[in-house]
Scaffold this motif. Sequence first.
Motif, mmCIF file in Angstrom:
data_model
loop_
_atom_site.group_PDB
_atom_site.id
_atom_site.type_symbol
_atom_site.label_atom_id
_atom_site.label_comp_id
_atom_site.label_asym_id
_atom_site.label_seq_id
_atom_site.Cartn_x
_atom_site.Cartn_y
_atom_site.Cartn_z
ATOM 1 N N PRO A 100 0.842 -1.205 0.000
ATOM 2 C CA PRO A 100 0.000 0.000 0.000
ATOM 3 C C PRO A 100 0.875 1.253 0.000
ATOM 4 O O PRO A 100 2.003 1.232 0.503
ATOM 5 C CB PRO A 100 -0.778 -0.116 1.319
ATOM 6 N N ASP A 101 0.349 2.335 -0.548
ATOM 7 C CA ASP A 101 1.118 3.582 -0.509
ATOM 8 C C ASP A 101 1.428 3.969 0.936
ATOM 9 O O ASP A 101 2.535 4.412 1.237
ATOM 10 C CB ASP A 101 0.340 4.701 -1.214
ATOM 11 N N ILE A 102 0.450 3.792 1.812
ATOM 12 C CA ILE A 102 0.641 4.044 3.242
ATOM 13 C C ILE A 102 -0.137 2.981 4.007
ATOM 14 O O ILE A 102 -1.234 2.598 3.595
ATOM 15 C CB ILE A 102 0.126 5.433 3.672
ATOM 16 N N CYS A 103 0.419 2.496 5.088
ATOM 17 C CA CYS A 103 -0.355 1.641 5.979
ATOM 18 C C CYS A 103 -0.043 2.006 7.418
ATOM 19 O O CYS A 103 1.057 2.476 7.734
ATOM 20 C CB CYS A 103 -0.105 0.157 5.726
ATOM 21 N N LEU A 122 -5.202 0.439 8.975
ATOM 22 C CA LEU A 122 -5.623 1.395 7.952
ATOM 23 C C LEU A 122 -4.654 1.317 6.787
ATOM 24 O O LEU A 122 -3.440 1.196 6.985
ATOM 25 C CB LEU A 122 -5.643 2.816 8.526
ATOM 26 N N VAL A 123 -5.184 1.365 5.567
ATOM 27 C CA VAL A 123 -4.332 1.474 4.376
ATOM 28 C C VAL A 123 -4.816 2.639 3.540
ATOM 29 O O VAL A 123 -6.005 2.966 3.514
ATOM 30 C CB VAL A 123 -4.315 0.182 3.529
ATOM 31 N N GLY A 147 -9.681 -8.196 6.467
ATOM 32 C CA GLY A 147 -10.088 -7.562 7.720
ATOM 33 C C GLY A 147 -9.417 -6.237 8.014
ATOM 34 O O GLY A 147 -9.333 -5.828 9.172
ATOM 35 N N ILE A 148 -8.954 -5.545 6.971
ATOM 36 C CA ILE A 148 -8.382 -4.208 7.171
ATOM 37 C C ILE A 148 -9.519 -3.253 7.513
ATOM 38 O O ILE A 148 -10.462 -3.092 6.743
ATOM 39 C CB ILE A 148 -7.599 -3.754 5.930
#
Length: 203
Positions: A100-103, A122-123, A147-148
């Motif tokens: 992911p770009d951010i997690c 969170l992603v 389950g994110i």
Amino acid sequence: MEKDLKNSIVKEPDITYGNYTYADYLSWDMEEMVELIKGRVFKKAAAAPKRIHQWLAGNLHTELNLFLKGKKCQAYIAPFDVRLPVKSKRDDKIYTVVQPDICVVCDPVKLDDRGCIGAPDLVVEVLSPGNKQLELQHKFEVYESSGIKEYWIVDPESQTLLVYTLKDGKYQASRLMTYGDKVKSSVLKGFELDLGEFFADIT
């Protein structure tokens, strides 16, 4: 096997079908960045992401880091491997590895020297012209099933942000948010992103 994989990716630039695992992924020495989703190999864009993509991802990562300072949750920016096991955490039994770009990961047990194993809390994905199908279809499905808890999609072109929140195992979408909106996270209580400020410097 490695040579065959490289050739198949060149011939089919978007997707190569297979039954590959994280163990295979670790053995590849490839110039292209790839992700595994349910045993299939997805080639990421060969060229670096556009400047605005990097600008937005970097700015949001900074905002998250400032908010999370002194808290147990940690934010990571790509490239950062997130392994999403289904039944087993063995390398040869993991069929999904994404970047992911951010997690944001709030359970330190899920972190190791190779990245994250298990669902982040969170992603965030910042859309690019070449990755929209990957983010909007394939990653949506695997993020939901893994389950994110929260999935943010940022669209630089339309300057919008959409939040998916996991409820009873299914994602529920927010309305499409843009200038004038302040995005709040149900996972990171107290975090707020002012989209007017966030998109203000795009040129």
